[in-house]
Design a protein around this motif. Structure first.
Motif, PDB file in Angstrom:
ATOM      1  N   SER A   1      23.273  71.931  31.616  1.00  0.00           N
ATOM      2  CA  SER A   1      22.105  71.309  32.219  1.00  0.00           C
ATOM      3  C   SER A   1      21.078  71.001  31.137  1.00  0.00           C
ATOM      4  CB  SER A   1      21.473  72.235  33.274  1.00  0.00           C
ATOM      5  OG  SER A   1      22.346  72.441  34.359  1.00  0.00           O
TER       6      SER A   1
ATOM      7  N   GLU B   1      26.614  76.995  32.026  1.00  0.00           N
ATOM      8  CA  GLU B   1      27.231  77.810  33.070  1.00  0.00           C
ATOM      9  C   GLU B   1      28.704  77.987  32.727  1.00  0.00           C
ATOM     10  OE1 GLU B   1      26.327  76.222  37.061  1.00  0.00           O
ATOM     11  OE2 GLU B   1      24.928  74.919  35.976  1.00  0.00           O
ATOM     12  N   THR B   2      29.157  79.244  32.711  1.00  0.00           N
ATOM     13  CA  THR B   2      30.534  79.540  32.347  1.00  0.00           C
ATOM     14  C   THR B   2      31.260  80.194  33.511  1.00  0.00           C
ATOM     15  OG1 THR B   2      29.918  81.715  31.492  1.00  0.00           O
ATOM     16  CG2 THR B   2      29.834  79.872  29.946  1.00  0.00           C
ATOM     17  N   LEU B   3      32.548  80.399  33.320  1.00  0.00           N
ATOM     18  CA  LEU B   3      33.368  81.035  34.342  1.00  0.00           C
ATOM     19  C   LEU B   3      34.119  82.201  33.706  1.00  0.00           C
ATOM     20  CD1 LEU B   3      35.751  79.080  36.765  1.00  0.00           C
ATOM     21  CD2 LEU B   3      36.160  81.412  36.008  1.00  0.00           C
TER      22      LEU B   3
ATOM     23  N   ARG C   1      22.896  67.732  35.056  1.00  0.00           N
ATOM     24  CA  ARG C   1      23.924  68.770  34.971  1.00  0.00           C
ATOM     25  C   ARG C   1      25.293  68.105  35.050  1.00  0.00           C
ATOM     26  NH1 ARG C   1      26.850  71.483  38.916  1.00  0.00           N
ATOM     27  NH2 ARG C   1      27.519  73.617  38.433  1.00  0.00           N
TER      28      ARG C   1
ATOM     29  N   ALA D   1      30.374  84.010  35.142  1.00  0.00           N
ATOM     30  CA  ALA D   1      29.013  83.678  34.714  1.00  0.00           C
ATOM     31  C   ALA D   1      28.468  84.578  33.626  1.00  0.00           C
ATOM     32  CB  ALA D   1      28.074  83.720  35.923  1.00  0.00           C
ATOM     33  N   ASP D   2      29.057  85.766  33.413  1.00  0.00           N
ATOM     34  CA  ASP D   2      28.477  86.712  32.458  1.00  0.00           C
ATOM     35  C   ASP D   2      29.096  86.621  31.070  1.00  0.00           C
ATOM     36  OD1 ASP D   2      30.933  87.690  33.154  1.00  0.00           O
ATOM     37  OD2 ASP D   2      30.288  89.787  33.379  1.00  0.00           O
TER      38      ASP D   2
ATOM     39  N   THR E   1      21.168  74.424  28.841  1.00  0.00           N
ATOM     40  CA  THR E   1      21.659  75.714  29.292  1.00  0.00           C
ATOM     41  C   THR E   1      23.070  75.539  29.821  1.00  0.00           C
ATOM     42  OG1 THR E   1      21.207  77.622  30.719  1.00  0.00           O
ATOM     43  CG2 THR E   1      20.694  75.457  31.615  1.00  0.00           C
TER      44      THR E   1
ATOM     45  N   VAL F   1      32.888  74.303  31.358  1.00  0.00           N
ATOM     46  CA  VAL F   1      31.489  74.640  31.108  1.00  0.00           C
ATOM     47  C   VAL F   1      30.624  73.515  31.660  1.00  0.00           C
ATOM     48  CG1 VAL F   1      29.694  75.017  29.378  1.00  0.00           C
ATOM     49  CG2 VAL F   1      31.978  75.972  29.007  1.00  0.00           C
TER      50      VAL F   1
ATOM     51  N   ARG G   1      21.155  82.053  27.596  1.00  0.00           N
ATOM     52  CA  ARG G   1      21.776  80.845  28.134  1.00  0.00           C
ATOM     53  C   ARG G   1      21.004  79.582  27.772  1.00  0.00           C
ATOM     54  NH1 ARG G   1      26.528  83.173  29.091  1.00  0.00           N
ATOM     55  NH2 ARG G   1      27.223  82.800  31.189  1.00  0.00           N
ATOM     56  N   TYR G   2      19.820  79.724  27.184  1.00  0.00           N
ATOM     57  CA  TYR G   2      18.981  78.559  26.905  1.00  0.00           C
ATOM     58  C   TYR G   2      18.909  78.284  25.405  1.00  0.00           C
ATOM     59  CZ  TYR G   2      17.316  78.395  31.716  1.00  0.00           C
ATOM     60  OH  TYR G   2      17.256  78.266  33.078  1.00  0.00           O
TER      61      TYR G   2
END
Length: 259
Positions: A143, A201-203, A164, A205-206, A199, A140, A67-68
């Protein structure tokens, strides 16, 4: 269901989606963009041992690192902070004539935030312009944070401002904002060193992330112009996200590889 509905109503389960999320990065301006580095995925496995119990093989570590993305510093800068005879905050270029960055360009890159806007009266805030911009066509949140997973032989005398925001609704050019806690110490930035992380964040999260260089299309330019400068007129730009989404074209992301 929008991202906002999902956040506000945790009882409702997000739809099961396991396809990768496409994210584009681009430079907002072509001028001197060749000096800037492409975002690189964080990979500690490249610098650690091969033992089966190595932290670099831990699923939790690997999951986090996917994620980074690392943004490396594009220039060598050595700065000091002083106040002039009238008490005005001033940035000093310690390298003087030996600086690889010309004085006029350095003045364009670096801005001292108005002293009235500092969080603490004894901690100056400076900003350095970057050309980085990220975009996605589905919800999405991105951050921007300090490069905490990299060791710094010469620690910065302060902290960077994280941030963010939703890159699908509010794509904007990133700034590197620094809060100078110890003004007796110089700020030294070296080309090629980690400058900051981004980084995502999705929907849900995985979901996996695919990130590629994108095109600055006319549609994207027009949309960015609609939202740019809003911070000069309202205090809480987050309140404008839903309104911006309503005006957003369905597709803004176009990878360069699609040509």
């Amino acid at each position: 269901m929008s991202f906002y509905d999902w956040v506000s109503d945790t009882i409702v389960e997000p739809p099961a989606q396991r396809s990768p999320v496409n994210i584009g990065w681009l430079f907002s301006q072509k001028s001197s963009s060749v000096i800037y580095f492409e975002p690189e995925r964080m990979r500690s496995a490249n610098i650690t041992g091969k033992h089966a119990k190595s932290a670099s093989r831990c699923p939790a570590v690997l999951s986090m690192e996917t994620r980074y993305f690392v943004i490396k510093c594009p220039f060598d800068i050595h700065l000091g902070f002083e106040r002039d005879k009238s008490g005005k905050p001033t940035i000093i270029n310690r390298q003087g004539n030996k600086s690889p960055v010309r004085k006029n360009k350095l003045n364009q890159l670096i801005t001292i935030v108005n002293e009235e806007e500092w969080r603490y009266k004894d901690r100056p805030t400076i900003q350095i312009s970057t050309p980085y911009l990220f975009i996605s066509d589905e919800p999405v949140f991105m951050s921007q944070i300090a490069p905490f997973m990299h060791y710094q032989a010469t620690p910065w005398p302060g902290t960077i401002f994280g941030g963010r925001f939703p890159i699908h609704a509010w794509p904007r050019v990133l700034m590197w904002a620094f809060e100078w806690h110890d003004t007796s110490q110089d700020l030294i930035l070296k080309r090629g060193d980690p400058w900051f992380y981004v980084t995502f964040e999705t929907l849900p999260a995985d979901r996996a992330i695919i990130i590629e260089e994108a095109q600055l299309t006319e549609e994207l330019e027009d949309y960015i112009e609609q939202i740019s400068g809003a911070v000069n007129y309202v205090n809480q730009t987050f309140s404008l996200f839903k309104n911006a989404e309503k005006r957003r074209p369905e597709k803004l992301l176009r990878f360069k590889s699609e040509d």
